[in-house]
Design a protein around this motif. Structure first.
Motif, short mmCIF file in Angstrom:
data_model
loop_
_atom_site.label_atom_id
_atom_site.label_comp_id
_atom_site.label_asym_id
_atom_site.label_seq_id
_atom_site.Cartn_x
_atom_site.Cartn_y
_atom_site.Cartn_z
N HIS A 1 -5.92 4.11 -7.92
CA HIS A 1 -5.79 3.19 -7.15
C HIS A 1 -6.88 2.48 -6.29
CE1 HIS A 1 -6.78 6.52 -4.17
NE2 HIS A 1 -6.67 5.73 -3.21
N THR B 1 -1.33 0.55 -5.90
CA THR B 1 -1.31 1.14 -7.24
C THR B 1 -0.70 0.09 -8.21
OG1 THR B 1 1.01 2.12 -6.79
CG2 THR B 1 -1.13 3.66 -6.44
N PRO C 1 -1.23 7.84 -2.71
CA PRO C 1 -0.89 7.26 -4.03
C PRO C 1 -1.44 8.49 -4.93
CG PRO C 1 -2.85 6.17 -3.11
CD PRO C 1 -2.20 7.09 -2.01
N LYS D 1 0.81 -1.26 0.06
CA LYS D 1 -0.31 -0.14 -0.01
C LYS D 1 0.79 1.23 0.04
CE LYS D 1 -4.18 1.52 2.38
NZ LYS D 1 -4.74 1.16 3.65
N GLN D 2 0.51 2.29 -0.60
CA GLN D 2 1.14 3.59 -0.87
C GLN D 2 0.54 4.60 0.07
OE1 GLN D 2 4.05 3.69 -2.97
NE2 GLN D 2 3.32 1.43 -3.16
#
Length: 118
Positions: free
Chosen positions: A23, A28, A19, A15-16
């Motif tokens: 997403h 992403t 993002p 997980k960013q």
């Protein structure tokens, strides 16, 4: 006795925080997960605890469904997922065995079926 080894992940996405691109719940890199192949997938939290294990004939659509579907076991816990690991396993019987084994060996937190420990 049968000896089962958990397969090494073929793809791992994380997980960013913020993002920039399109997403799903902060992930992403869904394009890295194959659309056509079958296998098993594992959702982990930020403490690297196994939250959920699943199997699918087509991995990417099934994983996305867990983030979009209203009836998924993961619905109330989607925000906890910070890492997704995917293992390509084409044989449906092998997928079933791996899923059941991983759920019970690693004690997946939100799997309710196939649980042999309690």
């Amino acid at each position: 006795m049968i000896n089962i080894t958990i397969p090494a992940p073929d793809v791992t996405i994380t997980k960013q925080e913020n993002p920039v691109l399109s997403h799903i719940y902060g992930f992403t890199d869904f394009h890295l997960i194959t659309r056509e192949a079958g296998g098993i997938f594992m959702f982990y939290n930020d403490k690297d605890e196994l939250l959920f294990v699943g199997k699918a004939r087509k991995l990417r659509p099934r994983i996305k469904k867990h983030f979009e579907d209203n009836v998924s076991v993961m619905k109330p816990h989607r925000n906890e997922v910070t890492k997704i690991e995917v293992c390509i396993v084409e044989d449906p019987v092998d997928r079933e065995i791996y899923e059941t084994y991983i759920v019970n060996k690693l004690r997946a937190k939100y799997n309710v079926e196939k649980v042999l420990y309690k």
